[in-house]
Each structure stands twice: as structure tokens, then as C-alpha cells.
Design an enzyme around this catalytic site. Sequence first.
Site, PDB file in Angstrom:
ATOM      1  N   GLY A   1      38.140  43.253  47.906  1.00 38.09           N
ATOM      2  CA  GLY A   1      37.354  42.064  48.224  1.00 38.09           C
ATOM      3  C   GLY A   1      37.446  41.744  49.705  1.00 38.09           C
ATOM      4  N   GLY A   2      38.337  40.834  50.066  1.00 36.71           N
ATOM      5  CA  GLY A   2      38.451  40.353  51.449  1.00 36.71           C
ATOM      6  C   GLY A   2      38.494  41.461  52.489  1.00 36.71           C
ATOM      7  CG  ASN A  59      33.280  42.228  44.826  1.00 36.90           C
ATOM      8  OD1 ASN A  59      32.156  41.818  45.115  1.00 36.90           O
ATOM      9  ND2 ASN A  59      34.057  41.627  43.933  1.00 36.90           N
ATOM     10  CD1 TRP A  60      31.238  44.163  50.996  1.00 37.64           C
ATOM     11  CD2 TRP A  60      29.168  43.747  51.752  1.00 37.64           C
ATOM     12  NE1 TRP A  60      30.870  45.208  51.817  1.00 37.64           N
ATOM     13  CE2 TRP A  60      29.614  44.976  52.292  1.00 37.64           C
ATOM     14  CE3 TRP A  60      27.900  43.291  52.083  1.00 37.64           C
ATOM     15  CZ2 TRP A  60      28.817  45.750  53.151  1.00 37.64           C
ATOM     16  CZ3 TRP A  60      27.111  44.049  52.935  1.00 37.64           C
ATOM     17  CH2 TRP A  60      27.567  45.264  53.466  1.00 37.64           C
ATOM     18  CE  LYS A  61      35.872  39.014  45.477  1.00 38.54           C
ATOM     19  NZ  LYS A  61      37.106  38.345  45.104  1.00 38.54           N
ATOM     20  N   GLY A  89      42.379  37.526  46.097  1.00 40.06           N
ATOM     21  CA  GLY A  89      42.165  36.598  47.212  1.00 40.06           C
ATOM     22  C   GLY A  89      43.365  35.744  47.556  1.00 40.06           C
ATOM     23  CB  SER A 126      45.834  40.700  47.733  1.00 37.72           C
ATOM     24  OG  SER A 126      45.359  39.385  47.510  1.00 37.72           O
ATOM     25  CD  GLU A 174      35.786  36.162  42.526  1.00 38.73           C
ATOM     26  OE1 GLU A 174      34.704  36.633  42.927  1.00 38.73           O
ATOM     27  OE2 GLU A 174      36.872  36.384  43.094  1.00 38.73           O
ATOM     28  CD  GLU A 215      39.153  43.135  40.867  1.00 39.69           C
ATOM     29  OE1 GLU A 215      39.143  43.598  42.002  1.00 39.69           O
ATOM     30  OE2 GLU A 215      38.397  42.231  40.499  1.00 39.69           O
ATOM     31  CG  HIS A 232      34.954  39.958  39.766  1.00 42.42           C
ATOM     32  ND1 HIS A 232      35.519  38.739  40.026  1.00 42.42           N
ATOM     33  CD2 HIS A 232      35.462  40.828  40.687  1.00 42.42           C
ATOM     34  CE1 HIS A 232      36.330  38.857  41.073  1.00 42.42           C
ATOM     35  NE2 HIS A 232      36.321  40.116  41.485  1.00 42.42           N
TER      36      HIS A 232
HETATM   37  P1  PGA Z   1      40.519  40.576  47.030  1.00 44.09           P
HETATM   38  O1  PGA Z   1      39.399  40.613  45.889  1.00 44.09           O
HETATM   39  O2  PGA Z   1      40.687  41.985  47.543  1.00 44.09           O
HETATM   40  O3  PGA Z   1      39.957  39.648  48.076  1.00 44.09           O
HETATM   41  O4  PGA Z   1      41.764  40.061  46.419  1.00 44.09           O
HETATM   42  C1  PGA Z   1      39.300  41.702  45.003  1.00 44.09           C
HETATM   43  C2  PGA Z   1      38.182  41.466  44.020  1.00 44.09           C
HETATM   44  O5  PGA Z   1      38.027  40.339  43.535  1.00 44.09           O
HETATM   45  O6  PGA Z   1      37.417  42.399  43.705  1.00 44.09           O
END
Ligand code: PGA
Length: 250
Positions: free
Chosen positions: A233-234, A10-12, A172, A212, A97, A166, A95
Amino acid sequence: MERKRIVAGNWKMNLSFEEGKNLTEEIVERNSSENCEVILIPSFIHLTGVQRIADGYSVKLGSQNNHHKESGAYTGEVSVSMLKSIGVHYGLVGHSERRKYFQEDDDLLLKKTKALLSQGIKAIYCCGEQAADRKEENHFSVIDKQLSKLWTLSEEDFQKIVIAYEPVWAIGTGVTATADQAQEMHAYIRGIIRENKGTEVADSISILYGGSCNPSNAKELFLQEDVDGGLIGGASLNADDFMSIVKSFD
Ligand code: PGA
């Protein structure tokens, strides 16, 4: 039953067009995994570029968001048929977010999910508790509520869903759920799917861990019986890290 194993990036809201192109090229060339499906979930501007590069490779394309209506005067929005027309296979829904910053509630998320499924796109439906929920030992009931609207789907539709657990406190933050915490929640989620949709469906649904997840913890997490992969994500923004997570399944 053999469940599909998945590593999804997930590149966000990250990467320029050029950076996305370079990252995709590295990933498709280096991915030889037959043990898991690799999905790239970039922002909308990258989707056609990623699709063209990934065409002919096993890497699949995912969207980060979709509108629930078929078409019309919804300036700034993207419909599922548009996503379908460029070869999107998966759509992220729910998600944390989107729940937090865009006030998306469970009713809207169900509509978005149905819109995806109606066009044959699989939904990666996210759930996860806040740190305070876990502290107060409410984490299971939060997940119950977040998933509850999905029970209205038919068994056939439900089978086209992937669940991503998640925990918000792990997204993050560099703090990961322990393998035991992840397994406990994944087993719980599979249990409530079993209660609502039966054993056959529950055993066939992939449940991904996100929060993470990185090259040093992925293997231990993925070894857990009910953890069928990760939503990254990251660490998905760097080809070395992402491919190392993919290789945790080898
Ligand atoms: P993260 O994000 O790996 O940076 O913690 C995961 C996500 O929100 O899908």
C-alpha cells in the site's frame, strides 16, 4: 513447483492523474526484474493511463474493485467486461477496507471473484484478521471463514486466484507481521488449500503478504518459504520504495 512471485502496488484512493502518470513512467522504466511480476493497482481513473504507459512493458494492470453483474443500471459501478476491455489482468477482491467500509461480505466477494474469473481476469483475494482476533488466538479460524466460500470454485478456477494475507493490524500502521508470523499463516493457508483443492493446486498458488511491507522488511518476508511476494500500500506510492521492494527478489 515454481510459483509466480508477485509485487503488487495498491494505490488505494491516492494520487492525481498527473502523479499517477509520473509514478507509472518511473516504475516501467526502472523495472527490469525477471524474478517477479509487477502489478499496479490504481483507482479507476488511472487505469487507462497506466495501461497506455505500461503497454509493451512487463508491468501488469490490476483493478481495486468490480461489480459482480455484467452490465446494466448500476450507477457509479464498473463491470468486469469494462475492465477487460482496457487490459486489466488482475482484480483485487476482499480487501479489509472494502469489507469494513463498504460492508462487503463473503457471499458478495465470491460473486465478484466469479465475475472476474469468467472474463479471464485473475483475482487477488485478500484475507486477514483483526488485532483482537490474534490476541484471542482466533486468527486461524478467521482466515478459515474468510476463505471458505472459495472452496466452491472448481480447481481450474481456483488456480486463477492469488491469495493476499493482510493482517488488519498491520495495514497502514507501520507495524509489520514478523517473518515468522507471516510464514506461519501462509503455511496454514497453503495447508487449507491443500485440504480442499489438493497438493498440486496448493503448491501452485501464490500467497502474498500485505501490511506495512517496506524496503527494509520485504527481503526477510519474501525469503520465507510460503511468502510469494507482497501487496504493497503506502510504499507503492513512491517509485524508490516500490522498486526497492521489487528488487528484494533479485
Ligand atoms: P500498507 O497497505 O502497505 O499501506 O500497509 C497494504 C494494503 O492494504 O494492501
